[in-house]
Scaffold this active site. Structure first.
Site, PDB file in Angstrom:
ATOM      1  CG  HIS A  48      -2.064  -0.868   1.369  1.00 15.03           C
ATOM      2  ND1 HIS A  48      -3.339  -0.565   1.813  1.00 15.03           N
ATOM      3  CD2 HIS A  48      -2.351  -2.128   0.640  1.00 15.03           C
ATOM      4  CE1 HIS A  48      -3.972  -1.639   1.571  1.00 15.03           C
ATOM      5  NE2 HIS A  48      -3.571  -2.628   0.711  1.00 15.03           N
ATOM      6  CD  GLU A  50      -2.333   4.389   2.740  1.00 11.37           C
ATOM      7  OE1 GLU A  50      -3.489   4.650   3.182  1.00 11.37           O
ATOM      8  OE2 GLU A  50      -2.049   3.494   2.019  1.00 11.37           O
ATOM      9  CB  CYS A  78      -7.173   0.167   4.671  1.00 10.35           C
ATOM     10  SG  CYS A  78      -5.264  -0.600   4.632  1.00 10.35           S
ATOM     11  CB  CYS A  81      -2.610   1.991   5.833  1.00 12.07           C
ATOM     12  SG  CYS A  81      -2.075   1.295   4.398  1.00 12.07           S
TER      13      CYS A  81
END
Length: 152
Positions: A48, A50, A78, A81
């Site tokens: 991801h 992040e 999410c 994260c």
């Protein structure tokens, strides 16, 4: 947020869900970490934007704690994260589009309001329309490609 959007556009061009993130050192305004979604490319659920940005910032700053840092991300984080944000002690999170399906800062749940040992400041909806339009266009094109028959 402009750099995060530029990274999201790079992800879009590569066929990834267009999410970009940057970690900025508050006291200097310097970007110390950046990332974009790379799940398809890396074949890895952990890739991801992040997490990539946080990893880069930790390596660059030489520690797992990121005090004096702010995360800018084009989409509400999410649960995974949000956990990384809490564990890295990022001071604040600024995000663009709300994620009503898996956003865990405010939309589906409010992870930063739970009794963890650390709570970042939070601001959502920054440059929201630009972030939301990029995501909408990506998924509209994806659905269109899936609906049209393959050409020989």
């Amino acid at each position: 947020m402009e750099r995060a959007i530029a990274l999201a556009k790079e992800a879009y061009a590569e066929g990834e869900v267009p999410v970009g993130a940057v970690v900025v050192r508050r006291s200097t305004g310097e970007i110390v970490g950046e990332g974009r979604n790379r799940r398809e490319e890396a074949k890895n659920a952990l890739a991801h934007a992040e997490l990539i940005a946080i990893d880069m910032a930790c390596r660059r700053l030489g520690g797992w704690r990121l005090p004096d840092c702010e995360l800018y991300v084009t989409l509400e984080p999410c649960p995974m994260c949000c956990g990384a944000i809490i564990n890295s002690r990022i001071d604040s999170v600024v995000f663009g589009a709300y994620d009503y399906k898996s956003g865990s800062a405010v939309s589906v749940q409010r992870m930063f309001d739970l009794p963890y040992n650390y709570r970042p400041e939070l601001m959502g909806g920054v440059m929201e329309e630009e972030c939301k339009e990029l995501l909408s266009r990506f998924f509209r094109e994806l659905r269109s490609r899936k609906a049209s028959p393959e050409m020989p």
